[in-house]
Enzyme design. Structure first.
Site, PDB file in Angstrom:
ATOM      1  N   GLY A  15    -110.943  17.395   8.283  1.00 37.05           N
ATOM      2  CA  GLY A  15    -110.347  18.290   7.454  1.00 37.05           C
ATOM      3  C   GLY A  15    -111.929  19.585   7.179  1.00 37.05           C
ATOM      4  N   ARG A  76    -109.280  14.999  13.187  1.00 34.84           N
ATOM      5  CA  ARG A  76    -109.432  13.285  12.873  1.00 34.84           C
ATOM      6  C   ARG A  76    -108.814  12.708  14.249  1.00 34.84           C
ATOM      7  NH1 ARG A  76    -109.344  14.933   7.547  1.00 34.84           N
ATOM      8  NH2 ARG A  76    -107.205  16.310   6.962  1.00 34.84           N
ATOM      9  N   ASP A 107    -116.356  11.154   4.236  1.00 39.08           N
ATOM     10  CA  ASP A 107    -116.007   9.228   4.286  1.00 39.08           C
ATOM     11  C   ASP A 107    -115.628   8.711   5.373  1.00 39.08           C
ATOM     12  OD1 ASP A 107    -113.508   9.912   4.150  1.00 39.08           O
ATOM     13  OD2 ASP A 107    -113.558   7.912   2.251  1.00 39.08           O
ATOM     14  N   THR A 129    -116.333  18.801   3.323  1.00 37.24           N
ATOM     15  CA  THR A 129    -115.071  18.958   2.104  1.00 37.24           C
ATOM     16  C   THR A 129    -114.611  19.085   1.409  1.00 37.24           C
ATOM     17  OG1 THR A 129    -113.483  16.998   1.263  1.00 37.24           O
ATOM     18  CG2 THR A 129    -115.817  16.379   1.056  1.00 37.24           C
ATOM     19  N   ASP A 131    -112.832  18.970  -1.459  1.00 40.43           N
ATOM     20  CA  ASP A 131    -111.594  17.447  -2.157  1.00 40.43           C
ATOM     21  C   ASP A 131    -113.515  17.440  -3.043  1.00 40.43           C
ATOM     22  OD1 ASP A 131    -109.344  18.023  -1.182  1.00 40.43           O
ATOM     23  OD2 ASP A 131    -109.688  16.657   0.127  1.00 40.43           O
ATOM     24  N   ASP A 133    -114.910  14.652  -2.902  1.00 39.33           N
ATOM     25  CA  ASP A 133    -114.383  13.426  -2.568  1.00 39.33           C
ATOM     26  C   ASP A 133    -115.708  12.369  -2.600  1.00 39.33           C
ATOM     27  OD1 ASP A 133    -113.487  13.559  -0.618  1.00 39.33           O
ATOM     28  OD2 ASP A 133    -111.974  12.602  -0.369  1.00 39.33           O
ATOM     29  N   ARG A 175    -107.176  15.185  -2.240  1.00 43.23           N
ATOM     30  CA  ARG A 175    -105.172  13.846  -1.914  1.00 43.23           C
ATOM     31  C   ARG A 175    -106.343  12.861  -3.089  1.00 43.23           C
ATOM     32  NH1 ARG A 175    -104.552  13.112   4.253  1.00 43.23           N
ATOM     33  NH2 ARG A 175    -106.308  13.712   4.289  1.00 43.23           N
ATOM     34  N   GLU A 226    -102.757  17.492  -5.757  1.00 44.04           N
ATOM     35  CA  GLU A 226    -101.953  16.840  -5.006  1.00 44.04           C
ATOM     36  C   GLU A 226    -101.715  15.274  -4.741  1.00 44.04           C
ATOM     37  OE1 GLU A 226    -103.936  17.849  -1.091  1.00 44.04           O
ATOM     38  OE2 GLU A 226    -102.974  16.912   0.068  1.00 44.04           O
ATOM     39  N   ARG A 249     -92.167  28.419 -12.361  1.00 45.50           N
ATOM     40  CA  ARG A 249     -92.166  28.424 -10.487  1.00 45.50           C
ATOM     41  C   ARG A 249     -93.388  27.552 -10.467  1.00 45.50           C
ATOM     42  NH1 ARG A 249     -88.431  30.611 -11.713  1.00 45.50           N
ATOM     43  NH2 ARG A 249     -87.630  32.839 -10.958  1.00 45.50           N
TER      44      ARG A 249
HETATM   45  O1  F6P Z   1    -110.016  17.570   3.862  1.00 41.75           O
HETATM   46  C1  F6P Z   1    -109.444  16.998   3.095  1.00 41.75           C
HETATM   47  C2  F6P Z   1    -107.450  17.296   2.188  1.00 41.75           C
HETATM   48  O2  F6P Z   1    -108.090  18.861   2.622  1.00 41.75           O
HETATM   49  C3  F6P Z   1    -106.755  16.810   1.341  1.00 41.75           C
HETATM   50  O3  F6P Z   1    -107.064  17.788   0.445  1.00 41.75           O
HETATM   51  C4  F6P Z   1    -105.586  17.080   2.238  1.00 41.75           C
HETATM   52  O4  F6P Z   1    -104.562  15.919   1.683  1.00 41.75           O
HETATM   53  C5  F6P Z   1    -105.933  16.631   3.556  1.00 41.75           C
HETATM   54  O5  F6P Z   1    -107.648  17.360   3.898  1.00 41.75           O
HETATM   55  C6  F6P Z   1    -104.526  17.419   4.278  1.00 41.75           C
HETATM   56  O6  F6P Z   1    -104.848  17.651   5.571  1.00 41.75           O
HETATM   57  P1  F6P Z   1    -104.528  17.988   7.235  1.00 41.75           P
HETATM   58  O7  F6P Z   1    -105.863  19.504   7.134  1.00 41.75           O
HETATM   59  O8  F6P Z   1    -104.717  17.045   8.165  1.00 41.75           O
HETATM   60  O9  F6P Z   1    -103.747  18.286   6.850  1.00 41.75           O
END
Ligand code: F6P
Length: 355
Positions: A15, A76, A107, A129, A131, A133, A175, A226, A249
């Site tokens: 991502g 990816r 990773d 990234t 995230d 993470d 994620r 998420e 909402r």
């Molecule tokens: O890069 C991490 C991330 O943004 C996550 O937070 C998310 O779940 C995922 O990528 C979304 O991936 P894609 O862009 O392949 O839908």
């Protein structure tokens, strides 16, 4: 400095994240400054497999630092996980005389980098990234911008929630990690934050909303990561309305949070990591990830970084720790505890002051 390197490659994979361009610019300019040519690999590992490359000059990267996304594009790539794909990637490296690679991503990107290193192409990883993470580093390139984007969206949502006396449930990316949700939840004065790292007490949330409404509060924000899964945010929104009587909402900005102009912090951190990666690679170091640890930028062994990540996420497989000394394993455990304690501490603060 050893003159082993004539050309190095740079790629972004997984991502995308704001600030990746700062890393690309820094890698390119630093390498050229050290007398080394730079090949940009387009579209991550799939670009390496399919020989999509271009020479990068200082001019090519002179105005990219302020741009979101990645000018090298990202992907990816499942084919790279096969031996055949890997061999095609090695062939591209040989064809262009690429002596080493700086791989920017998460990773999955680092796992790809170790696979290349094993096959004779030294690699260094730089985090990219939103995230945050990657357990081995305190922060990742892209995280700060993403949080600031969420902040703007959350503030805007609060305006409309206040006008209509509503509760807004905001789901943010992450994620496998609740960092974005946790930090922005605090900054947005969320009355509740739900992240996979901590148990979530929805009854307590309902009680708090009811109490604050009785005291006259019109609007509420709840931030959900998420990683809580599937329809958690939507279901919670319906339940808030049903149990508390406060109209609610649901909002999911999703990929909006991954784009946008990188913040100062991401540009500076990205540029520093890129420079450090080049310095180390040309010095003969490989198989490390450039990490931030307690305000210092340090290289950390990729294998250590990948395994500590699995340890933190409770995904260790049999034999994962065999290659490490007892001291290294203790260091891993200490880092996992540090990461866990961050969530415990933040959760305490958010639940105490959010309203
Ligand atoms: O890069 C991490 C991330 O943004 C996550 O937070 C998310 O779940 C995922 O990528 C979304 O991936 P894609 O862009 O392949 O839908």
């Amino acid at each position: 400095m050893e003159k082993k390197f004539k050309r190095i490659g740079v790629l972004t994979s997984g991502g995308d994240a704001p600030g990746m361009n700062a890393v690309i610019k820094s890698v390119t300019c630093a390498a050229i400054d050290f007398g080394v040519e730079v090949i940009g690999i387009l579209g991550g590992y799939s670009g390496l497999i399919n020989d999509r490359t271009k020479v990068l000059t200082e001019k090519d990267v002179s105005d990219i630092i302020a741009k979101g996304g990645t000018v090298l594009y990202s992907d990816r790539c499942d084919e790279f996980k096969t031996e055949e794909g890997m061999q095609k990637a090695i062939a591209t490296c040989k064809k262009h005389g690429i002596d080493g690679i700086i791989a920017i991503g998460g990773d999955g990107t680092f796992r790809g980098a170790t696979d290349l290193s094993i096959r004779g192409i030294p690699c260094i990883g730089v985090s990219g990234t939103i995230d945050n993470d990657i357990t081995a580093t305190d922060i990742t390139v892209g995280y700060d911008t993403a949080m600031n984007t969420v902040l703007s969206l959350g503030d805007a949502l609060r305006d409309t929630s206040e006008s209509h006396a509503r509760c807004c449930v905001l789901e943010v990316m992450g994620r496998h990690a609740g960092y974005i949700a946790m930090e922005t939840g605090l900054a947005l004065n969320a009355i509740g934050v739900a992240v996979q790292e901590m148990p979530f007490d929805k009854e307590d949330l309902f009680k708090k909303i009811i109490t604050m409404r009785e005291k006259g509060q019109r609007s509420f924000t709840v931030v959900v990561a998420e990683g809580m899964g599937g329809e958690f945010g939507e279901a919670l929104t319906k339940e808030i309305e049903a149990v508390t009587g406060v109209e609610a909402r649901f909002n999911r900005p999703a990929h909006i949070v991954r784009g946008g102009i990188p913040t100062l912090a991401d540009r500076v951190f990205g540029a520093k990591c890129g420079y450090k990666a080049v310095e180390l690679l040309l010095d003969g170091v490989s198989d490390v990830v450039i990490c931030a640890r307690h305000d210092k930028i340090v290289p950390i062994d990729i294998k250590w970084a990948l395994i500590v990540d699995r340890m933190y996420k409770n995904k260790l497989k049999d034999g994962d720790l065999d290659a490490f000394t007892p001291e290294q394993i203790e260091e891993m455990k200490a880092l996992c505890e540090e990461r866990h304690n961050y969530f415990v501490e933040m959760y305490k603060i958010v639940n105490s002051i959010g309203c």
